[in-house]
Motif scaffolding. Structure first.
Motif, PDB file in Angstrom:
ATOM      1  N   ALA A  94       0.848  -1.209   0.000  1.00  0.00           N
ATOM      2  CA  ALA A  94       0.000   0.000   0.000  1.00  0.00           C
ATOM      3  C   ALA A  94       0.879   1.252   0.000  1.00  0.00           C
ATOM      4  O   ALA A  94       0.561   2.250  -0.662  1.00  0.00           O
ATOM      5  CB  ALA A  94      -0.924  -0.003   1.218  1.00  0.00           C
ATOM      6  N   GLN A  98       0.921   3.686  -3.047  1.00  0.00           N
ATOM      7  CA  GLN A  98       0.320   4.947  -2.578  1.00  0.00           C
ATOM      8  C   GLN A  98      -1.187   4.952  -2.722  1.00  0.00           C
ATOM      9  O   GLN A  98      -1.805   5.967  -3.109  1.00  0.00           O
ATOM     10  CB  GLN A  98       0.914   6.139  -3.333  1.00  0.00           C
ATOM     11  CG  GLN A  98       2.414   6.177  -3.212  1.00  0.00           C
ATOM     12  CD  GLN A  98       2.974   7.570  -3.417  1.00  0.00           C
ATOM     13  OE1 GLN A  98       2.376   8.558  -3.010  1.00  0.00           O
ATOM     14  NE2 GLN A  98       4.107   7.649  -4.033  1.00  0.00           N
ATOM     15  N   ARG A  99      -1.754   3.797  -2.417  1.00  0.00           N
ATOM     16  CA  ARG A  99      -3.224   3.705  -2.428  1.00  0.00           C
ATOM     17  C   ARG A  99      -3.656   2.588  -1.477  1.00  0.00           C
ATOM     18  O   ARG A  99      -2.831   1.735  -1.081  1.00  0.00           O
ATOM     19  CB  ARG A  99      -3.753   3.467  -3.839  1.00  0.00           C
ATOM     20  CG  ARG A  99      -3.317   2.167  -4.462  1.00  0.00           C
ATOM     21  CD  ARG A  99      -4.197   1.805  -5.665  1.00  0.00           C
ATOM     22  NE  ARG A  99      -3.718   0.645  -6.375  1.00  0.00           N
ATOM     23  CZ  ARG A  99      -3.923  -0.619  -5.993  1.00  0.00           C
ATOM     24  NH1 ARG A  99      -4.579  -0.898  -4.878  1.00  0.00           N
ATOM     25  NH2 ARG A  99      -3.434  -1.624  -6.712  1.00  0.00           N
ATOM     26  N   SER A 100      -4.938   2.604  -1.146  1.00  0.00           N
ATOM     27  CA  SER A 100      -5.472   1.568  -0.251  1.00  0.00           C
ATOM     28  C   SER A 100      -5.451   0.212  -0.936  1.00  0.00           C
ATOM     29  O   SER A 100      -5.663   0.124  -2.148  1.00  0.00           O
ATOM     30  CB  SER A 100      -6.914   1.909   0.143  1.00  0.00           C
ATOM     31  OG  SER A 100      -6.940   3.146   0.814  1.00  0.00           O
ATOM     32  N   VAL A 125      -4.598   1.319   4.496  1.00  0.00           N
ATOM     33  CA  VAL A 125      -4.912   2.653   3.959  1.00  0.00           C
ATOM     34  C   VAL A 125      -3.724   3.586   4.227  1.00  0.00           C
ATOM     35  O   VAL A 125      -3.334   3.750   5.386  1.00  0.00           O
ATOM     36  CB  VAL A 125      -6.187   3.204   4.664  1.00  0.00           C
ATOM     37  CG1 VAL A 125      -6.488   4.627   4.230  1.00  0.00           C
ATOM     38  CG2 VAL A 125      -7.381   2.295   4.402  1.00  0.00           C
ATOM     39  N   LYS A 152     -13.182   1.335   2.698  1.00  0.00           N
ATOM     40  CA  LYS A 152     -12.087   2.082   2.055  1.00  0.00           C
ATOM     41  C   LYS A 152     -12.369   3.587   2.104  1.00  0.00           C
ATOM     42  O   LYS A 152     -11.536   4.369   2.572  1.00  0.00           O
ATOM     43  CB  LYS A 152     -11.934   1.593   0.609  1.00  0.00           C
ATOM     44  CG  LYS A 152     -10.902   2.329  -0.205  1.00  0.00           C
ATOM     45  CD  LYS A 152     -10.814   1.690  -1.599  1.00  0.00           C
ATOM     46  CE  LYS A 152      -9.898   2.453  -2.536  1.00  0.00           C
ATOM     47  NZ  LYS A 152     -10.388   3.763  -2.932  1.00  0.00           N
ATOM     48  N   THR A 153     -13.549   3.993   1.663  1.00  0.00           N
ATOM     49  CA  THR A 153     -13.889   5.414   1.633  1.00  0.00           C
ATOM     50  C   THR A 153     -13.900   6.008   3.039  1.00  0.00           C
ATOM     51  O   THR A 153     -13.335   7.075   3.284  1.00  0.00           O
ATOM     52  CB  THR A 153     -15.282   5.597   0.988  1.00  0.00           C
ATOM     53  OG1 THR A 153     -15.243   5.003  -0.308  1.00  0.00           O
ATOM     54  CG2 THR A 153     -15.671   7.051   0.874  1.00  0.00           C
ATOM     55  N   GLU A 156     -10.271   6.100   4.527  1.00  0.00           N
ATOM     56  CA  GLU A 156      -9.444   7.124   3.870  1.00  0.00           C
ATOM     57  C   GLU A 156      -9.817   8.500   4.421  1.00  0.00           C
ATOM     58  O   GLU A 156      -8.959   9.354   4.630  1.00  0.00           O
ATOM     59  CB  GLU A 156      -9.624   7.061   2.346  1.00  0.00           C
ATOM     60  CG  GLU A 156      -8.910   5.857   1.737  1.00  0.00           C
ATOM     61  CD  GLU A 156      -9.177   5.656   0.250  1.00  0.00           C
ATOM     62  OE1 GLU A 156     -10.023   6.386  -0.316  1.00  0.00           O
ATOM     63  OE2 GLU A 156      -8.551   4.752  -0.341  1.00  0.00           O
TER      64      GLU A 156
END
Ligand code: SME
Length: 165
Positions: A94, A98-100, A125, A152-153, A156
């Motif tokens: 991750a 650079q992302r979940s 995350v 996830k949302t 974040e």
């Protein structure tokens, strides 16, 4: 009687869908973090709040210690590995991407680092400061397929609160 403390306990609805629980939790996390700038303190409280709300197996942060590895930060759960190399495991992946990253079944993720044999699925995350990853939030569940785009949302959004610049 008036409380001696500024903060009250978390108040979470008993029956709520995941979206509603995250909404409720996020509001309270905003208030718990308040004006606190110390990211370690904020990570500690956010780990505790998420674990209390959802009962996940393990909730915690790994901090970028240098450009090569993560080091264990505040967490709730059983003992965990201290250091993870850039690009290794779900956490290092991750960070690199650079992302979940959502892993439905940890046994099917090549290079997964098992800190507990009870862990079945995982979400990691990244935490950004000035567009740079400074840490990752790692959550393990004892159920397969425990995480989706709702988690996830919400997560974040949650990690943005702790970077209180
Ligand atoms: N499973 C993680 C390692 C950390 S523990 O789950 C707490 C990984 O593969 O990066």
């Amino acid at each position: 009687m008036e409380s001696r403390y500024d903060m009250e306990e978390l108040k979470l609805p008993v029956i709520a869908d995941k979206t509603e629980l995250y909404r409720c939790l996020t509001e309270q996390v905003k208030s718990i973090v308040g004006a606190e700038k110390n990211i370690i303190a904020n990570m500690a409280n956010v780990s505790a709040a998420i674990r209390q709300a959802f009962g996940f197996l393990w909730v915690g942060f790994y901090l970028c210690d240098n450009d090569e590895e993560l080091v264990l930060g505040p967490f709730q759960g059983t003992v965990a590995c201290c250091r993870i190399k850039f690009g290794r495991g779900v956490c290092g992946t991750a960070w690199k991407l650079q992302r979940s990253v959502i892993v439905d079944d940890v046994d099917k993720f090549p290079g997964h680092i098992a800190c507990s044999s009870y862990s079945k699925s995982e979400i990691v995350v990244p935490v950004f400061r000035n567009s740079k990853v400074i840490a990752v939030l790692d959550i393990d569940s004892d159920r397969l397929n425990a995480f989706d785009s709702i988690d996830k949302t919400a997560l974040e959004n949650m990690v943005k609160i702790i970077v209180n610049d």
